[in-house]
Design a protein around this motif. Structure first.
Motif, short mmCIF file in Angstrom:
data_model
loop_
_atom_site.label_atom_id
_atom_site.label_comp_id
_atom_site.label_asym_id
_atom_site.label_seq_id
_atom_site.Cartn_x
_atom_site.Cartn_y
_atom_site.Cartn_z
N SER A 173 0.83 -1.21 0.00
CA SER A 173 0.00 0.00 0.00
C SER A 173 0.86 1.26 0.00
O SER A 173 0.54 2.25 -0.66
CB SER A 173 -0.96 0.00 1.19
N THR A 174 2.00 1.22 0.71
CA THR A 174 2.89 2.39 0.75
C THR A 174 3.49 2.66 -0.62
O THR A 174 3.51 3.80 -1.09
CB THR A 174 4.02 2.17 1.77
N LEU A 175 3.99 1.61 -1.28
CA LEU A 175 4.58 1.77 -2.61
C LEU A 175 3.54 2.19 -3.63
O LEU A 175 3.83 2.94 -4.57
CB LEU A 175 5.24 0.47 -3.05
N LEU A 176 2.32 1.70 -3.46
CA LEU A 176 1.24 2.04 -4.39
C LEU A 176 0.85 3.50 -4.28
O LEU A 176 0.60 4.18 -5.29
CB LEU A 176 0.03 1.14 -4.13
N VAL A 177 0.80 4.01 -3.05
CA VAL A 177 0.38 5.39 -2.81
C VAL A 177 1.51 6.38 -3.08
O VAL A 177 1.25 7.56 -3.36
CB VAL A 177 -0.14 5.52 -1.35
N PHE A 178 2.76 5.91 -3.02
CA PHE A 178 3.94 6.79 -3.13
C PHE A 178 3.85 7.82 -4.26
O PHE A 178 4.10 9.01 -4.03
CB PHE A 178 5.20 5.92 -3.29
N PRO A 179 3.49 7.46 -5.51
CA PRO A 179 3.51 8.46 -6.59
C PRO A 179 2.33 9.42 -6.61
O PRO A 179 2.37 10.43 -7.31
CB PRO A 179 3.53 7.61 -7.86
N PHE A 180 1.26 9.13 -5.85
CA PHE A 180 0.05 9.94 -5.99
C PHE A 180 0.19 11.38 -5.51
O PHE A 180 -0.34 12.30 -6.17
CB PHE A 180 -1.13 9.24 -5.30
N PRO A 181 0.88 11.67 -4.38
CA PRO A 181 1.11 13.09 -4.04
C PRO A 181 1.85 13.83 -5.15
O PRO A 181 1.54 14.98 -5.45
CB PRO A 181 1.93 13.01 -2.75
N VAL A 182 2.86 13.16 -5.74
CA VAL A 182 3.62 13.76 -6.84
C VAL A 182 2.72 13.95 -8.06
O VAL A 182 2.78 14.97 -8.75
CB VAL A 182 4.84 12.87 -7.21
N PHE A 183 1.86 12.96 -8.32
CA PHE A 183 0.93 13.01 -9.44
C PHE A 183 0.01 14.23 -9.34
O PHE A 183 -0.15 15.01 -10.28
CB PHE A 183 0.10 11.73 -9.46
N ILE A 184 -0.58 14.41 -8.16
CA ILE A 184 -1.51 15.53 -7.94
C ILE A 184 -0.77 16.86 -7.97
O ILE A 184 -1.24 17.83 -8.57
CB ILE A 184 -2.25 15.34 -6.60
N ALA A 185 0.39 16.91 -7.32
CA ALA A 185 1.19 18.15 -7.31
C ALA A 185 1.61 18.54 -8.72
O ALA A 185 1.62 19.73 -9.06
CB ALA A 185 2.42 17.96 -6.42
N PHE A 192 -1.29 25.76 -12.84
CA PHE A 192 -1.05 27.09 -12.26
C PHE A 192 0.44 27.42 -12.34
O PHE A 192 1.22 27.04 -11.47
CB PHE A 192 -1.54 27.14 -10.81
N TYR A 193 0.80 28.10 -13.39
CA TYR A 193 2.21 28.45 -13.62
C TYR A 193 2.71 29.34 -12.47
O TYR A 193 2.06 30.31 -12.09
CB TYR A 193 2.36 29.20 -14.94
N GLY A 194 3.85 28.98 -11.92
CA GLY A 194 4.42 29.71 -10.79
C GLY A 194 4.24 28.97 -9.47
O GLY A 194 4.95 29.25 -8.51
N LEU A 195 3.29 28.03 -9.44
CA LEU A 195 3.11 27.21 -8.24
C LEU A 195 4.17 26.12 -8.23
O LEU A 195 4.34 25.40 -9.22
CB LEU A 195 1.71 26.59 -8.24
N GLU A 196 4.89 25.96 -7.13
CA GLU A 196 5.96 24.95 -7.04
C GLU A 196 5.72 24.05 -5.83
O GLU A 196 6.05 24.40 -4.71
CB GLU A 196 7.33 25.62 -6.96
N VAL A 197 5.10 22.92 -6.09
CA VAL A 197 4.82 21.96 -5.02
C VAL A 197 5.25 20.54 -5.39
O VAL A 197 5.14 19.62 -4.59
CB VAL A 197 3.31 21.95 -4.68
N LEU A 198 5.75 20.38 -6.61
CA LEU A 198 6.04 19.03 -7.13
C LEU A 198 7.14 18.33 -6.35
O LEU A 198 6.96 17.23 -5.83
CB LEU A 198 6.39 19.12 -8.61
N TRP A 199 8.30 18.98 -6.25
CA TRP A 199 9.45 18.26 -5.70
C TRP A 199 9.46 18.25 -4.18
O TRP A 199 10.05 17.36 -3.56
CB TRP A 199 10.75 18.84 -6.28
#
Length: 387
Positions: A173-185, A192-199
């Motif tokens: 479950s941890t590995l499965l969920v891992f990319p989703f915050p990055v996906f949404i960010a 929204f150009y100028g928003l920096e939340v990805l990394w």
């Protein structure tokens, strides 16, 4: 400008803290740890590049640094899909599969494409534009980097779903969920150009991954993937301190018969293979929620949940059957047999846990003596129950 600096610096500080705890718990760095460290290093480099671009290419552009900003931006774009490669290699190793050359080549193809396109973009402005004043902006083909990044974020979870049986539920479950915050960010950052939340979201995901997966490896045997002696003794201590239920928990101590002969005759690689084979057979034979551990050398220890004696008898029969069938299949050039001592964990009968474990160990050696008798070769597992 303050927002950009705070965002990147916060992410980098999180990663420094993560690195401290990671290195503190590590002994010799295994392949899984190296992939995790590669994920960490890529994330840190991305945040550092992003900070540099934000200051020199957006907030305070300087004409004399135009080429420098363009080169840093090309490195930044190249590193973007590299995170996905290390994520894929990491989960493949955790699953227990080897990375084939053709698969690795396929895996790095998007990275190579983005790397070449990024270098060309310094002059063409395809992915990004850094003008003569060193001001940064997205290029007309910026979407190609988004596609390459999301390719890994989508295919990684799909790969996990198809291989979920090889993983514990918590790790899966941890590995499965891992990319989703990055996906949404990533979606928010594109919209929204100028928003920096990805990394910074990746840094948070790595923290979650570390505390749920990497920290779990402290309790694991590096060869077999089973729990180690430290973890077995910890859960046995908890079980010993519990109040007596309707049924007791049962503990088993098992030893591979003739393991020295296997090592001396067929080599240590075959000895390791024997240990891993027994580990997998034990996992198949025991009831759910049983702690299966490698106690040390060729010894294994089990601790079952609270079960009636009839269920324990069925488990012993199942282990006997599975090991007999494995030997009959002739998959290895030697016969694998076990000697096992077993006993219900009833604290009223022992002054402390150490006394119980000593009795269990003595029971195993009595089974070992039984295994040397002439008629013992009819059985794959010789059991002795503590009185």
């Amino acid at each position: 400008m303050l927002y950009y600096v705070q965002n990147s610096v916060t992410g980098m500080l999180l990663l420094v803290i993560l690195l401290y705890f990671f290195l503190k718990q590590q002994g010799r760095l295994e392949k899984e740890g190296r992939y995790f460290l590669a994920l960490w290093a890529t994330n840190f480099a991305l945040l550092a590049c992003e900070l540099c671009i934000d200051i020199l290419g957006i907030s305070a552009p300087t004409a004399s640094l135009a080429l420098f900003v363009a080169v840093v931006t090309a490195i930044f774009y190249t590193l973007n899909p590299t995170v996905g490669v290390f994520y894929f290699l990491y989960i493949q190793h955790v699953v227990g599969k080897r990375t084939k050359r053709w698969f690795l080549l396929l895996l790095v193809t998007p990275v190579l494409f983005v790397a070449v396109t990024s270098v060309i973009s310094i002059h063409t402005g395809w992915l990004f534009v850094v003008n003569e004043l060193s001001e940064y902006s997205r290029g007309p083909y910026f979407f190609l980097t988004v596609i390459s990044n999301y390719l890994y974020l989508v295919l990684g979870p799909i790969y996990l779903v198809f291989n979920h049986k090889q993983l514990e539920r918590k790790i899966y479950s941890t590995l499965l969920v891992f990319p989703f915050p990055v996906f949404i960010a990533g979606i928010l950052q594109v919209m929204f150009y100028g928003l920096e939340v990805l990394w910074i979201s990746l840094a948070i995901s790595l923290l979650i991954l570390f505390f749920n997966v990497e920290a779990n490896q402290v309790n694991r045997d590096y060869l077999t993937g089973l729990f180690n002696r430290r973890y077995f003794q910890k859960v046995a201590d908890l079980a010993f301190s519990k109040k007596k239920g309707i049924n007791p928990q049962w503990a088993f101590m098992l030893d591979i018969n003739g393991f020295k002969y296997i090592n001396d005759t067929f080599g240590h690689a075959q000895g390791d293979e024997a240990l891993m084979r027994i580990a997998r057979l034990l996992e198949q034979a025991v009831p759910r929620h049983t702690v299966v551990s490698r106690y040390g050398g060729d010894e294994f220890a089990l601790l079952t949940p609270e079960l009636p004696k009839s269920e324990i008898a069925r488990m012993l029969e199942r282990l006997q059957q599975i090991l007999t069938e494995s030997n009959a299949a002739g998959e290895c050039p030697y016969m694998l047999t076990l000697s096992a001592g077993c006993a219900p964990l009833i604290r009223e009968q022992y002054p402390n846990l150490d006394a119980f474990l000593q009795q269990l160990d003595a029971s195993m050696y009595k089974a070992k003596l039984e295994s040397k008798k002439a008629d013992a070769d009819k059985h794959s597992v010789i059991f002795h129950i503590c009185k």
